[in-house]
Scaffold this active site. Structure first.
Site, mmCIF file in Angstrom:
data_model
loop_
_atom_site.group_PDB
_atom_site.id
_atom_site.type_symbol
_atom_site.label_atom_id
_atom_site.label_comp_id
_atom_site.label_asym_id
_atom_site.label_seq_id
_atom_site.Cartn_x
_atom_site.Cartn_y
_atom_site.Cartn_z
ATOM 1 N N ILE A 1 37.966 41.564 28.470
ATOM 2 C CA ILE A 1 39.310 41.411 27.598
ATOM 3 C C ILE A 1 39.867 40.009 27.824
ATOM 4 O O ILE A 1 40.109 39.543 28.747
ATOM 5 C CB ILE A 1 40.371 42.506 28.287
ATOM 6 C CG1 ILE A 1 39.799 43.784 28.468
ATOM 7 C CG2 ILE A 1 41.898 42.407 27.583
ATOM 8 C CD1 ILE A 1 40.798 44.946 28.935
ATOM 9 N N LYS B 1 42.465 40.700 40.897
ATOM 10 C CA LYS B 1 42.923 40.351 39.474
ATOM 11 C C LYS B 1 44.431 40.253 39.533
ATOM 12 O O LYS B 1 44.834 39.581 38.557
ATOM 13 C CB LYS B 1 42.138 41.592 38.564
ATOM 14 C CG LYS B 1 40.715 41.460 38.731
ATOM 15 C CD LYS B 1 40.116 42.728 38.288
ATOM 16 C CE LYS B 1 38.640 42.530 38.477
ATOM 17 N NZ LYS B 1 37.874 43.978 38.118
HETATM 18 N N1 HSE Z 1 33.773 46.269 40.584
HETATM 19 C C1 HSE Z 1 34.500 46.128 39.323
HETATM 20 C C2 HSE Z 1 34.872 47.328 38.484
HETATM 21 C C3 HSE Z 1 33.746 44.844 38.422
HETATM 22 O O1 HSE Z 1 34.523 48.394 38.907
HETATM 23 O O2 HSE Z 1 35.773 47.006 37.693
HETATM 24 C C4 HSE Z 1 34.302 43.885 37.515
HETATM 25 O O3 HSE Z 1 35.125 43.317 38.143
#
Ligand code: HSE
Ligand code: NAP
Length: 437
Positions: A144, A213
């Site tokens: 995204i 994030k």
């Molecule tokens: N472990 C992460 C998830 C991978 O499940 O979204 C992507 O950042």
């Protein structure tokens, strides 16, 4: 030192990490060389690669590329203009090699949210001091293009709130629990068998990966230094199938939801399980998909949905960054110069919200009244309350479901502590925030 390449020379990439993301990048470059060159206005080529095991079969022909066992050596090579860091980890090789590249004024593209969450400010300062780009679209919500949307498309807005489901593994676990009626432990094991979990599963189910994030998005959205340590984190390990089913009956789904907003009390960053309306876009999100919701004063609400992980989606994001660099497009790492990012004051508590409370009580006269009194004494008003009969059990216990009016999180915690003192609780109660989305 080699002369700076001109805008018409091929852009030469060094890729450190040949796992899911790195090999995905190699495959697109090999498959779409002409298209990428047309879009970039110049050829985009790989000159050198690095990984730990030179003998591993990787599903792509790497024979044309120089091999470096040491990612720092790769980052420093004269024939590398852009260092692609797709190894992972926020210390060691990833950090050392990224710093080495930026110190030499080489551009860096990374998918590494942990690195940015822990060292984003220092790396941004280093990049900007040396005139290098540091790009990381793949680090947040995989395919995204949320970083580009925030830094470019929404640059004319004051961002009011950023929300999202940004860990596909957690969303897979929660939606699978709901659709199959299975307990957390069973679905966690399924996710492990399917290879969805990070090597350290707590990064996923503990909310840490998604918290990384969120902290990156918050920095761009609010012009603040990345402050991952201030993210309120709660994983999904305590979400029970009972809560999922009871929430569903009330028209809600449970999500590991990230919310960042600037309030009068400071920057609020939360990555916690929340109830969201089942019919909302977030409530509808199924399986390993990600969703990011952005709210700007001028634009209103934008919802972006797509694959947050996997070879293709992450490589897509890396290539988007590479093409921007090849075109000569530059912008500050977090949208405004690193020197102007301010240290945020962390909001000490979250904005008041309605809460879902579930308590298992001894089924005896006065038990419910004691719990209700605790809420009243904490200044919490009850919106709905019902006792749920369990016809298949005769253990003398009763489950009580309460939905509160808006309450401060601290008052909810205070009430829960008082519940414990009543002596009528059979097990630790559940309290889950109901988020207005
Ligand atoms: N472990 C992460 C998830 C991978 O499940 O979204 C992507 O950042
Ligand atoms: P991966 O499949 O585990 O691959 C990691 C690669 O890095 C491997 O090739 C490994 O070498 C190499 N590596 C690790 N340490 C190294 C070192 N010290 N020196 C040289 N090479 C080293 O990881 P991935 O899934 O591609 O993820 C890479 C990055 O992207 C991580 O930061 C991750 O968080 C991020 N990311 C991944 C996804 C996804 O869907 N996978 C999505 C978004 C972001 P060997 O192969 O020889 O062991």
């Amino acid at each position: 030192m080699s002369p700076m390449p001109s805008q018409s020379d091929p852009l030469r990439l060094g890729i450190a990490g040949l796992g899911t993301v790195g090999i995905g990048v190699v495959k697109i470059i090999q498959r779409e060389a002409a298209l990428l060159a047309a879009r970039a206005g110049r050829d985009v080529v790989v000159t050198a690669v690095s990984a730990r095991d030179a003998g591993k079969k990787r599903g792509a022909d790497l024979s044309a590329y120089a091999w470096e066992l040491d990612p720092v050596a790769l980052a420093k090579r004269d024939d590398v203009d852009v260092f692609i860091e797709v190894m992972g980890g926020h210390e060691g090789a990833a950090k050392d090699a990224t710093e080495a590249a930026l110190a030499l004024g080489k551009h860096v593209v990374t998918a590494n949210k942990a690195l940015l969450a822990h060292h984003g400010q220092a790396l941004a300062e280093l990049a900007e001091k040396n005139g290098a780009a540091l790009r990381f679209e793949a680090a947040v919500a995989g395919g995204i293009p949320v970083i580009k949307t925030l830094t470019e498309g929404l640059a004319g807005n004051r961002i009011q709130r950023v929300m999202g489901v940004m860990n596909g593994t957690c969303n897979y676990i929660l939606t699978r629990m709901q659709s199959a009626g299975l307990p957390y432990e069973t679905v966690f094991e399924e996710a492990r068998q399917l290879g969805y979990l990070e090597a350290d599963p707590n990064l996923d189910v503990g909310g840490i990966d998604a918290g990384h994030k969120l902290s990156i998005l918050a920095s761009i959205a609010f012009g603040t230094r990345v402050s991952f340590d201030a993210v309120e984190l709660e994983g999904i390990g305590n979400v029970s199938i009972d809560d999922i089913n009871l929430a569903d009956d009330m028209g809600y789904h449970i999500k590991l939801l990230g919310v960042a907003q600037m309030t009068g009390r400071g920057l609020e960053q939360r990555m916690t399980p929340c109830l969201v309306p089942a019919e909302s876009p977030l409530g509808q999100l199924q399986g390993g998909t990600n969703m990011v919701v952005l709210e700007g004063d001028a634009v209103g609400q934008i919802v972006m949905r797509g694959a947050g992980a996997g070879e293709g989606p992450t490589a897509s994001a890396v290539l988007g960054d590479v093409i921007d660099i090849a075109r000569g497009f530059r912008l500050p790492v977090f949208g405004i110069p690193a020197s102007q990012l301010v240290q945020p004051v962390a909001a000490l508590s979250a904005t008041p919200a309605r809460y879902y409370l579930r308590a298992k009580l001894q089924d005896k006269p006065g038990a419910l009244a004691k719990v209700a009194t605790c809420l009243g004494e904490a200044g919490i008003s009850i919106d709905q309350m019902r006792q749920i009969n369990q016809p298949d059990t005769d253990d003398g216990d009763a489950i009580v479901l309460i939905v509160t009016h808006k309450a401060a999180p601290a008052d909810i915690q205070h009430a829960l502590a008082q519940f414990a003192a009543t002596g009528v609780l059979v097990e630790t109660p559940a309290a889950i925030r109901i988020e207005e989305v």
